[in-house]
Design a protein around this motif. Structure first.
Motif, PDB file in Angstrom:
ATOM      1  N   CYS A  75      -6.255  -2.155  -4.836  1.00  0.00           N
ATOM      2  CA  CYS A  75      -5.118  -2.449  -3.951  1.00  0.00           C
ATOM      3  C   CYS A  75      -5.585  -3.301  -2.766  1.00  0.00           C
ATOM      4  O   CYS A  75      -6.485  -2.907  -2.016  1.00  0.00           O
ATOM      5  CB  CYS A  75      -4.508  -1.140  -3.455  1.00  0.00           C
ATOM      6  N   ALA A 109       0.814  -1.228   0.000  1.00  0.00           N
ATOM      7  CA  ALA A 109       0.000   0.000   0.000  1.00  0.00           C
ATOM      8  C   ALA A 109       0.845   1.276   0.000  1.00  0.00           C
ATOM      9  O   ALA A 109       0.419   2.303   0.522  1.00  0.00           O
ATOM     10  CB  ALA A 109      -1.026   0.003   1.133  1.00  0.00           C
ATOM     11  N   ALA A 150      -7.738   4.897  -1.587  1.00  0.00           N
ATOM     12  CA  ALA A 150      -6.437   4.769  -2.262  1.00  0.00           C
ATOM     13  C   ALA A 150      -5.876   6.151  -2.599  1.00  0.00           C
ATOM     14  O   ALA A 150      -4.677   6.405  -2.435  1.00  0.00           O
ATOM     15  CB  ALA A 150      -6.589   3.927  -3.533  1.00  0.00           C
ATOM     16  N   ILE A 162      -5.255  -1.531   0.632  1.00  0.00           N
ATOM     17  CA  ILE A 162      -6.326  -0.567   0.919  1.00  0.00           C
ATOM     18  C   ILE A 162      -7.575  -1.324   1.374  1.00  0.00           C
ATOM     19  O   ILE A 162      -8.242  -0.951   2.335  1.00  0.00           O
ATOM     20  CB  ILE A 162      -6.629   0.281  -0.347  1.00  0.00           C
ATOM     21  N   GLY A 204       0.002   5.255  -5.756  1.00  0.00           N
ATOM     22  CA  GLY A 204      -0.929   4.238  -5.274  1.00  0.00           C
ATOM     23  C   GLY A 204      -1.618   3.589  -6.461  1.00  0.00           C
ATOM     24  O   GLY A 204      -1.282   3.853  -7.614  1.00  0.00           O
TER      25      GLY A 204
END
Ligand code: CO
Length: 217
Positions: free
Chosen positions: A103, A69, A150, A106, A99
Motif C-alpha cells: 500500500c 490507506a 498495514a 502505508i 487494508g
C-alpha cells in the motif's frame, strides 16, 4: 500492463450490458429497483483491489467507501455519511475494513514519501507507527515493517469505527453489524482475516447515549 482506451471502455460496456441482458433479461430491471447489500466495504483507493473481483461478488452486494490507506476518519463527512447510510438505511450485516500489502499510503506514512494533502491524510498512520515503533522496528526488513503497519492500521481503523456515534448507537440497541478486519495480499491475491478482536472496544450496552450525560437545563 496494457490499458484500455476510453473508446474501448465504452465499447466493452456495450458488449457487457448485452451479454448480461442475454443471460438474464431482468438483470438491469432488478438492479434499477434498489439495493439491499449485506456488506459495507471500507478499503483503499488503490486501483489494484476492487473487492468485487477478488471475492467474485456482484453489483448490489457491496456498499463501498474507499480512500487512501482505508482510513476510518472521525471527522470525514464523506465517510461518516456512507457509514450512517449503510447502517441506518441499508442495514448492512457486515462491515469489512480491508487494508492491503504493497500500500502506497502505508509506505508514505512510514517513509514520508508523500507530499501535499496526502502527507497530511496519512499522518494518523504515522502516529500509529510511532505508537507501535518498538514492535515494528525490530522486524527484519522493510517489507515486513510495511506489512505489519498495514495490519496494525486495519486494527486501528476497526477501533475507530467503534468510536463513531452511529456504531455506538446500534451497539446500545444490540443491532450492530459484525465487523471484520482483513488484509489483501496483492502478491497472492488472497485475503487474510486478521481476526481482529472487537469485543473489548465495544461499549457496554448500558452506556448512556452521547450528549445524555448532562441534564439539560
Ligand atoms: Co493502499
Amino acid at each position: 500492463m496494457k490499458y484500455h482506451s476510453i473508446t474501448e471502455l465504452l465499447r466493452d460496456n456495450q458488449a457487457w450490458a448485452t451479454q448480461q441482458q442475454q443471460a438474464d433479461p431482468n438483470y438491469f430491471h432488478n438492479l434499477s429497483m434498489g439495493q439491499t447489500p449485506p456488506y459495507l466495504y471500507i478499503g483503499c483507493s488503490d486501483s489494484r483491489l476492487p473487492l468485487t473481483n477478488f471475492t467474485k461478488t456482484c453489483p448490489g452486494e457491496i456498499f463501498v467507501h474507499r480512500n487512501i490507506a482505508n482510513q476510518v476518519c472521525l471527522t470525514d463527512i464523506n465517510f461518516l455519511s456512507v457509514l450512517e447510510y449503510a447502517i441506518a438505511h441499508l442495514h448492512v450485516q457486515h462491515i469489512i475494513v480491508c487494508g492491503h500489502y504493497y500500500c502506497g499510503g502505508i509506505q508514505a506514512a512510514l517513509e514520508g514519501t508523500a507530499t501535499g494533502v496526502v502527507d497530511s491524510w496519512v499522518n494518523p498512520i504515522r502516529e500509529l507507527y510511532l505508537q507501535k515503533q518498538e514492535e515494528i522496528d525490530q522486524l527484519p526488513d522493510r517489507q515486513a515493517k510495511l506489512f505489519r503497519l498495514a495490519e496494525l492500521n486495519v486494527e486501528a481503523q476497526v477501533k475507530n469505527l467503534y468510536q463513531t456515534s452511529i456504531m455506538r448507537q446500534v451497539l446500545r440497541e444490540e443491532r450492530a453489524p459484525a465487523v471484520h478486519g482483513w488484509v489483501l495480499d496483492l502478491h497472492s491475491g488472497l485475503i487474510k482475516d486478521l481476526d481482529v478482536s472487537t469485543e473489548s472496544w465495544q461499549l457496554h450496552p448500558s452506556c448512556p447515549a452521547p450528549g445524555s450525560l448532562l441534564p439539560v437545563a
